[in-house]
Design an enzyme around this catalytic site. Structure first.
Site: not given
Ligand SMILES: Cc1cc2nc3c(=O)[nH]c(=O)nc-3n(C[C@H](O)[C@H](O)[C@H](O)COP(=O)(O)O)c2cc1C
Ligand SMILES: Cc1cc2nc3c(=O)[nH]c(=O)nc-3n(C[C@H](O)[C@H](O)[C@H](O)COP(=O)(O)OP(=O)(O)OC[C@H]3O[C@@H](n4cnc5c(N)ncnc54)[C@H](O)[C@@H]3O)c2cc1C
Ligand code: FES
Lengths: 322, 320
Positions: A50, A135, A200, A278
């Site tokens: 995280k 972020c 995201t 996700t």
């Molecule tokens: C609930 C949640 C929390 C996240 N927290 C972080 C974070 O603390 N730092 C970060 O760099 N990315 C964070 N992300 C982004 C993910 O690491 C990733 O880049 C993004 O979700 C795209 O990948 P996915 O479509 O497989 O989820 C978070 C994503 C989600 C869904």
């Protein structure tokens, strides 16, 4: 590994058993998953923890997460335990983890990134540092650093100097950058050892009945299958830009990966490794399944072509035929 | 815990102290029962979960057919529930649902849910023989260490986890009084009868009566026999008539209702526990999505995770 298949590789000097990592924000500090009876930590290439800041952060008020068509919108707001607790409480428990451990850091301002990076580099106990300059949830700083090449380079340059070669630095890019290739190149020139993308995508969900945004924060970050085409394009753009500039820097691709085929698409677009976020929510074992699925894809290709190189994942990186 | 060895070919991993090992189980629907209005009961054969789940704990259910190992998929395909084909869109995330009843001898768990959106709509499309993909047991259930008579206060679908609780408490020899609130008879999932003998109310809950609990029902629509109005009205009468401070309360319902009930209980000096709901991602404590505000020692407040620190909290701990 089965039947001569090779999926292990190196990313910025970090050896990975396979190219599948669990993304930051969905696996906490890597400890919660240990409660799963069928957890197989050794089956993935590694975990990205995280996002951590200098001081513990409270995060945004709930509602923090909502499912949207084909995706998830979140506004956690970087709730985290802070770098001191990460060092004293978490890292010792991850010593001897059976796959790579990558730390993810975030900050309000340049100085915060540098202090966090310095403290972590001083104690060690991990394999690489991913710097979140993308972020979308933090009002001050946060994404602002990642959308412009010069500010991105400033942060990555300062962090690289603070780490001074002790650990590879991965710059995590934002999908919201106007020119993501320019931001990526700037980060590489500033000392990034690898780039990861995408974070995201900014979005919102509305509850029409209550005439209010669903998330208490109003705005959130979209992830999951809905963003995969955006992410693939971004990976391709950055890959081609780096190639043109003769920069041999690995990319870590992510955004909506739920199957081994998805992961292979990112690899063909130019990613050396991938992260899954996700999808771990509905399947905590997704990393292992995708990694095994990649082996099957390689075997299938080999059966068709009879060529040994088709058994080695490294031959697929960026191998998209335009 | 017994019989929970990790599956073979992996290093043994111990769960952090005080938190249960989380199982991934493919259960099989025994029976799907439409209940009143938009409510549904699924009886699921899930022996591993049924053996260990406690009242107040929940299951994180994938409402989109079973997720299977790639290797298993080749050998023994697990079919998708046929009812899912009717849906316009399929849910991506799991949905948290409480245990409503369990029969560990039969290896059976029942859930009672209200159809409110995509996930619960998908769940109501499951039929007998369908496979249900379950992660659980999750969360901290109710603390059952006390021995005071129990006062259960439910709003709407909040009756689901409190039914499992009532069965457990009665089994331990504690007396159980249930106050339940509903909008109207159709919005309440369980059968009402004339079993109530308390608080000037005739309407009781048939299932509670069967189990040996006394119950009284408040209805905003004011059906005959019910206490016309909110469950807080019933609670007010209860607090006036009974030595309430001798009881321990257990609360589950909509947020506003739980906030008002907790305030009334605290003012009357009644200790209590409440089961909170929040939207979830992982369900195992990793993503920080499911938080609620809680008060630690003194005045300090923080966000706690409903999925691991709860879903059951001391009513004094929650910042309502
Ligand atoms: C609930 C949640 C929390 C996240 N927290 C972080 C974070 O603390 N730092 C970060 O760099 N990315 C964070 N992300 C982004 C993910 O690491 C990733 O880049 C993004 O979700 C795209 O990948 P996915 O479509 O497989 O989820 C978070 C994503 C989600 C869904
Ligand atoms: C620990 C726990 C135990 C639960 N036990 C039960 C149960 O036994 N029976 C039951 O019917 N429901 C229960 N719920 C609520 C249930 O999880 C939600 O109703 C469900 O997730 C809604 O999903 P959906 O796709 O049908 O609706 P969505 O389309 O996601 O949302 C529809 C509406 O439901 C509300 N909602 C969505 N998710 C939640 C949530 N997690 N908590 C509260 N409200 C939500 C939203 O306000 C929204 O307006 C429980 C929730 C938690 C956290
Ligand atoms: S749902 Fe992920 S922490 Fe509770």
């Amino acid at each position: 590994m089965t039947g001569g298949v090779r999926t292990n590789l190196e990313v910025a000097g970090v050896s990975l058993k396979n190219p599948v990592l669990i993304a930051s924000g969905v696996c906490g500090y890597g400890l919660d998953f240990r409660r799963l009876a069928d957890y197989r930590p050794e089956a993935v290439g590694g975990l990205v923890l995280k996002g951590t800041t200098l001081k513990p952060r409270d995060g945004n008020p709930p509602v923090r997460l909502v499912e949207t068509a084909g995706g998830v919108l979140n506004s956690i707001g970087l709730q985290n335990i802070g770098v001191d607790a990460l060092i004293s409480d978490v890292l010792p428990q991850l010593a001897g983890n059976s796959s790579a451990v990558i730390l993810n850091i975030a900050g309000h301002e340049m100085g915060e990134y540098v202090t966090v990076a310095e403290r972590l580099a001083a104690v060690g106990g991990f394999n690489a540092l991913e710097v979140n300059i993308s972020c979308p949830n933090v009002a001050k700083g946060g994404m602002a650093f990642g959308t412009e090449p010069c500010t991105a380079a400033e942060v990555i340059g300062a962090v690289s100097r603070a780490v001074s070669g002790r650990f590879p630095v991965i710059a995590k890019l934002s999908s919201a950058a106007g020119d993501i290739a320019a931001v990526g190149l700037a980060c590489v020139q500033a000392g990034a050892d690898a780039l990861s993308l995408i974070n995201t995508v900014p979005g919102m969900a509305i509850d029409a009945r209550r005439r209010r945004p669903v998330l208490a924060n109003g705005v959130g970050g979209l992830s999951g299958p809905a963003i995969k085409p955006i992410a693939l394009l971004r990976v391709r753009q950055v890959f081609l830009a780096l190639k043109k500039a003769h920069k041999n820097i690995p990319l870590i691709g992510m955004g909506g990966i739920v199957t081994a085929e998805d992961a292979m698409e990112f690899i063909l677009a130019g990613a050396t490794a991938v992260q899954i976020g996700t999808a771990t929510f509905y399947d905590p074992q997704i990393g292992a399944r995708v990694a095994e699925g990649l082996e099957e894809i390689l075997l299938d290709n080999y059966r068709c072509s009879g060529q040994d190189k088709d058994l080695d994942i490294r031959h697929y990186i960026g191998a998209l035929e335009d | 815990m017994e019989n929970l060895e990790p599956t073979n070919n992996q290093q043994p991993i111990t769960a952090p102290a005080g938190r249960d090992t989380v199982l991934h189980e493919i259960g099989r629907v025994i029976e799907s029962l439409p209940a009143y209005g938009k409510h549904h009961i699924l009886r699921i054969h899930a022996p591993k979960s049924a053996a260990v789940i406690k009242p107040g704990q929940f299951l994180h259910i994938y409402c989109n057919g079973p997720i299977v190992q790639i290797s298993e998929r080749l050998v023994d395909p697990v079919p998708e529930p046929s009812g899912l084909k009717r849906l316009k869109r399929k849910p991506l995330l799991r949905r948290p649902i409480s245990v409503f009843r369990r029969d560990s001898d039969q290896g059976e768990i029942s859930i009672l849910f209200r159809q409110v959106g995509l996930g619960t709509e998908a769940l109501s499309a499951y039929g007998a023989g369908d496979n249900v993909d379950i992660l659980g047991p999750l969360g901290r259930g109710f603390d059952l260490d006390g021995d005071a008579p129990a006062l259960l206060i439910a709003g709407g679908i909040g009756i689901a986890p409190l039914t499992a609780l009532a069965a457990e408490l009665l089994g331990r020899g504690r007396s159980v009084t249930v106050l339940a609130g509903m909008r109207d008879a159709l919005s309440f999932p369980l059968l009402l009868d004339n079993s109530s003998t308390i608080l000037g109310c005739k309407a009781g809950i048939a299932l509670m009566c069967e189990m040996g609990a006394v119950s009284a029902v408040a209805s905003e629509a004011g059906e005959p026999g019910t206490h016309p109005g909110l469950v807080t009205g019933l609670l007010e009468i209860f607090l006036e008539q009974e030595r309430a401070e001798d009881y321990e309360a257990f609360v589950c319902g909509p947020g506003i209702m739980m906030a008002r009930v907790s305030k009334m209980l605290t003012e009357a000096g009644v200790p209590g526990q409440a089961l909170l709901e929040e939207r979830m991602g992982c369900g195992i404590g990793a993503c920080m999505a499911c938080v609620c505000r809680t008060r630690t020692r003194g005045e300090e407040t923080k966000y706690s995770r409903v999925c691991v620190d709860g879903p059951v909290f001391d009513i004094k701990e929650v910042v309502w």
